[in-house]
Design an enzyme around this catalytic site. Structure first.
Site, PDB file in Angstrom:
ATOM      1  N   LYS A 173       0.788  -1.240   0.000  1.00 25.47           N
ATOM      2  CA  LYS A 173       0.000   0.000   0.000  1.00 25.47           C
ATOM      3  C   LYS A 173       0.822   1.292   0.000  1.00 25.47           C
ATOM      4  O   LYS A 173       0.321   2.357   0.356  1.00 25.47           O
ATOM      5  CB  LYS A 173      -1.020   0.048   1.169  1.00 25.47           C
ATOM      6  CG  LYS A 173      -1.835  -1.183   1.378  1.00 25.47           C
ATOM      7  CD  LYS A 173      -2.305  -1.866   0.130  1.00 25.47           C
ATOM      8  CE  LYS A 173      -3.347  -1.109  -0.662  1.00 25.47           C
ATOM      9  NZ  LYS A 173      -3.654  -1.854  -1.928  1.00 25.47           N
ATOM     10  N   HIS A 201       6.803  -7.437  -2.326  1.00 26.74           N
ATOM     11  CA  HIS A 201       6.609  -6.829  -0.996  1.00 26.74           C
ATOM     12  C   HIS A 201       7.542  -7.479   0.029  1.00 26.74           C
ATOM     13  O   HIS A 201       7.424  -7.202   1.218  1.00 26.74           O
ATOM     14  CB  HIS A 201       5.170  -7.027  -0.521  1.00 26.74           C
ATOM     15  CG  HIS A 201       4.139  -6.232  -1.270  1.00 26.74           C
ATOM     16  ND1 HIS A 201       4.305  -4.920  -1.619  1.00 26.74           N
ATOM     17  CD2 HIS A 201       2.898  -6.576  -1.698  1.00 26.74           C
ATOM     18  CE1 HIS A 201       3.218  -4.488  -2.249  1.00 26.74           C
ATOM     19  NE2 HIS A 201       2.356  -5.465  -2.311  1.00 26.74           N
ATOM     20  N   SER A 249      -4.501   2.757   4.595  1.00 26.20           N
ATOM     21  CA  SER A 249      -4.683   2.141   3.284  1.00 26.20           C
ATOM     22  C   SER A 249      -4.689   0.607   3.413  1.00 26.20           C
ATOM     23  O   SER A 249      -5.518  -0.073   2.785  1.00 26.20           O
ATOM     24  CB  SER A 249      -3.558   2.599   2.352  1.00 26.20           C
ATOM     25  OG  SER A 249      -3.741   2.080   1.062  1.00 26.20           O
ATOM     26  N   LYS A 288      -8.324   6.582  -2.241  1.00 27.36           N
ATOM     27  CA  LYS A 288      -8.268   8.049  -2.133  1.00 27.36           C
ATOM     28  C   LYS A 288      -6.989   8.631  -2.719  1.00 27.36           C
ATOM     29  O   LYS A 288      -6.990   9.722  -3.251  1.00 27.36           O
ATOM     30  CB  LYS A 288      -8.372   8.484  -0.668  1.00 27.36           C
ATOM     31  CG  LYS A 288      -9.762   8.330  -0.076  1.00 27.36           C
ATOM     32  CD  LYS A 288      -9.879   9.108   1.217  1.00 27.36           C
ATOM     33  CE  LYS A 288     -11.268   8.950   1.824  1.00 27.36           C
ATOM     34  NZ  LYS A 288     -11.327   9.502   3.183  1.00 27.36           N
TER      35      LYS A 288
HETATM   36  S1  PPS Z   1      -0.509  -2.876  -3.319  1.00 25.22           S
HETATM   37  O1  PPS Z   1      -1.764  -3.671  -3.145  1.00 25.22           O
HETATM   38  O2  PPS Z   1       0.390  -3.054  -2.184  1.00 25.22           O
HETATM   39  O3  PPS Z   1       0.144  -3.136  -4.584  1.00 25.22           O
HETATM   40  O4  PPS Z   1      -1.022  -1.364  -3.267  1.00 25.22           O
HETATM   41  P1  PPS Z   1      -0.174  -0.087  -3.723  1.00 25.22           P
HETATM   42  O5  PPS Z   1      -0.326   0.084  -5.166  1.00 25.22           O
HETATM   43  O6  PPS Z   1       1.193  -0.157  -3.154  1.00 25.22           O
HETATM   44  O7  PPS Z   1      -0.888   1.095  -2.950  1.00 25.22           O
HETATM   45  C1  PPS Z   1      -2.226   1.442  -3.155  1.00 25.22           C
HETATM   46  C2  PPS Z   1      -2.387   2.841  -2.628  1.00 25.22           C
HETATM   47  O8  PPS Z   1      -1.780   3.741  -3.565  1.00 25.22           O
HETATM   48  C3  PPS Z   1      -2.776   4.665  -4.031  1.00 25.22           C
HETATM   49  N1  PPS Z   1      -2.509   5.029  -5.421  1.00 25.22           N
HETATM   50  C4  PPS Z   1      -2.350   6.301  -5.814  1.00 25.22           C
HETATM   51  N2  PPS Z   1      -2.364   7.451  -5.126  1.00 25.22           N
HETATM   52  C5  PPS Z   1      -2.199   8.608  -5.823  1.00 25.22           C
HETATM   53  N3  PPS Z   1      -2.053   8.649  -7.171  1.00 25.22           N
HETATM   54  C6  PPS Z   1      -2.032   7.506  -7.897  1.00 25.22           C
HETATM   55  N4  PPS Z   1      -1.892   7.560  -9.210  1.00 25.22           N
HETATM   56  C7  PPS Z   1      -2.180   6.266  -7.218  1.00 25.22           C
HETATM   57  N5  PPS Z   1      -2.215   4.965  -7.597  1.00 25.22           N
HETATM   58  C8  PPS Z   1      -2.416   4.229  -6.490  1.00 25.22           C
HETATM   59  C9  PPS Z   1      -4.080   3.868  -3.872  1.00 25.22           C
HETATM   60  O9  PPS Z   1      -5.201   4.719  -3.959  1.00 25.22           O
HETATM   61  C10 PPS Z   1      -3.848   3.260  -2.502  1.00 25.22           C
HETATM   62  O10 PPS Z   1      -3.868   4.231  -1.458  1.00 25.22           O
HETATM   63  P2  PPS Z   1      -5.193   4.656  -0.629  1.00 25.22           P
HETATM   64  O11 PPS Z   1      -4.711   5.582   0.442  1.00 25.22           O
HETATM   65  O12 PPS Z   1      -5.785   3.402  -0.076  1.00 25.22           O
HETATM   66  O13 PPS Z   1      -6.094   5.356  -1.599  1.00 25.22           O
END
Ligand code: PPS
Length: 299
Positions: free
Chosen positions: A51, A113, A143, A262
């Site tokens: 996340k 991870h 998250s 978000k």
């Molecule tokens: S995972 O399942 O571990 O691969 O997830 P990961 O991709 O690491 O993290 C997901 C969170 O990243 C946010 N996210 C973004 N935020 C801003 N801009 C962009 N483009 C973007 N892409 C992914 C995603 O919304 C998750 O965070 P939260 O706070 O839950 O919204």
């Protein structure tokens, strides 16, 4: 893949200790093949605590390398097929190792991870480039909580206060956030091929972070192309894009919470009570007292 009745929709996996880290069997079933994975010198490993922005950076890198050369990838291949999740062994898709072994691209972009000490040794032996993304502990916790609520291949998170307590105790799949972010931070001292990025920096100025990635990777992408990529990886655009929003993976229930939730810095304020925040800060100070690593919880 729509319509597949995935058994774990109805039964969550148990968490158990494995190589000193809490895990679920989806990440340990293929362990021998993971540890024996043969990295190539031009592989790029995208490493994160869950996340922290894995998908965001995966898509940036995919566009930087293949955005122009393979346009059909962009419309037909979900990001989890383009950037294999190395340790995964989910019943619905080939294992991460199989996907990585069969990737036709150069470089291969590979997601993990795993905490630094469990990364297959060939990545270090081949001096592969590693892009690590870290996110502040509070937003990362929020998250992860919502992810565990909606993702049936993760253990049940319980309510927020239960989850937060477990998170502070390091009882999450892939172990303590503290050790993960510090582990890769320390690794930089001995292994220079790591680019350490922060989620908060990406929110503050995505274009600048694309620029920094390009310098690390030695890419001379034209500025108009970098601007296009910066727009394509915007939260709203990735949320609408079925190839990047995980809508095709039948292990998540978006009615509970979407994958692209978000994408903000500071959402922790909507979850932490004043008392939880005080306890967290005190505990955090203790856990992080020996590192130079600093995070921002606001931008
Ligand atoms: S995972 O399942 O571990 O691969 O997830 P990961 O991709 O690491 O993290 C997901 C969170 O990243 C946010 N996210 C973004 N935020 C801003 N801009 C962009 N483009 C973007 N892409 C992914 C995603 O919304 C998750 O965070 P939260 O706070 O839950 O919204």
């Amino acid at each position: 893949m729509e319509g597949i009745d995935f058994p774990s929709m109805h039964s969550r996996p148990e968490m158990f200790e494995f190589e000193g880290i809490p895990m679920v069997h989806y990440f340990t079933d293929n362990w021998e093949n993971i540890q024996n994975f043969k990295a190539r010198p031009d592989d790029i490993l995208i490493a994160t605590y869950p996340k922290a922005g894995t998908t965001w950076v995966s898509y940036m890198l995919d566009l930087l390398y293949f955005g122009n050369t393979a346009p059909e990838r962009q419309t037909s291949l979900p990001i989890y097929m383009r950037v294999p999740f190395l340790e995964s062994a989910f019943p619905v898709i080939p294992t991460g190792v199989e996907l990585a072994d069969n990737l036709p691209t150069t470089p291969r972009l590979i997601k993990t991870h795993l905490p630094v000490q469990l990364v297959p040794k060939s990545f270090w032996e081949q001096n592969c480039r590693v892009v690590y993304i870290a996110r502040n502990a509070k937003d990362n916790a929020v998250s992860y909580f919502h992810f565990d609520r909606m993702n049936y291949v993760q253990p049940e998170p319980g309510d927020w206060s239960t989850f937060l307590k477990n998170y502070m105790d390091g009882k999450n799949v892939f172990g303590p956030w503290y050790d993960h972010v510090c582990g890769y931070w320390e690794k930089k001292n001995a292994y220079s091929n790591i680019h350490y990025m922060f989620f908060e920096d990406m929110v503050e100025d995505t274009g600048r972070e694309v620029e920094r990635l390009c310098s690390f990777l030695g890419l001379s992408t034209p500025s108009e192309e970098k601007e296009r990529i910066t727009k394509s990886v915007h939260f709203d655009s990735m949320k609408q894009n079925n190839m990047t929003n995980y809508s095709s993976l039948p292990v998540m229930d978006f009615k509970i919470s979407p994958f692209m939730r978000k994408g903000k810095v500071g959402d922790w304020r909507n979850h932490f009570t004043v008392a939880q925040n005080e306890q967290f800060d005190e505990h955090y100070k203790e856990k992080m007292k020996n590192t130079t690593l600093q995070f921002r919880t606001e931008v």
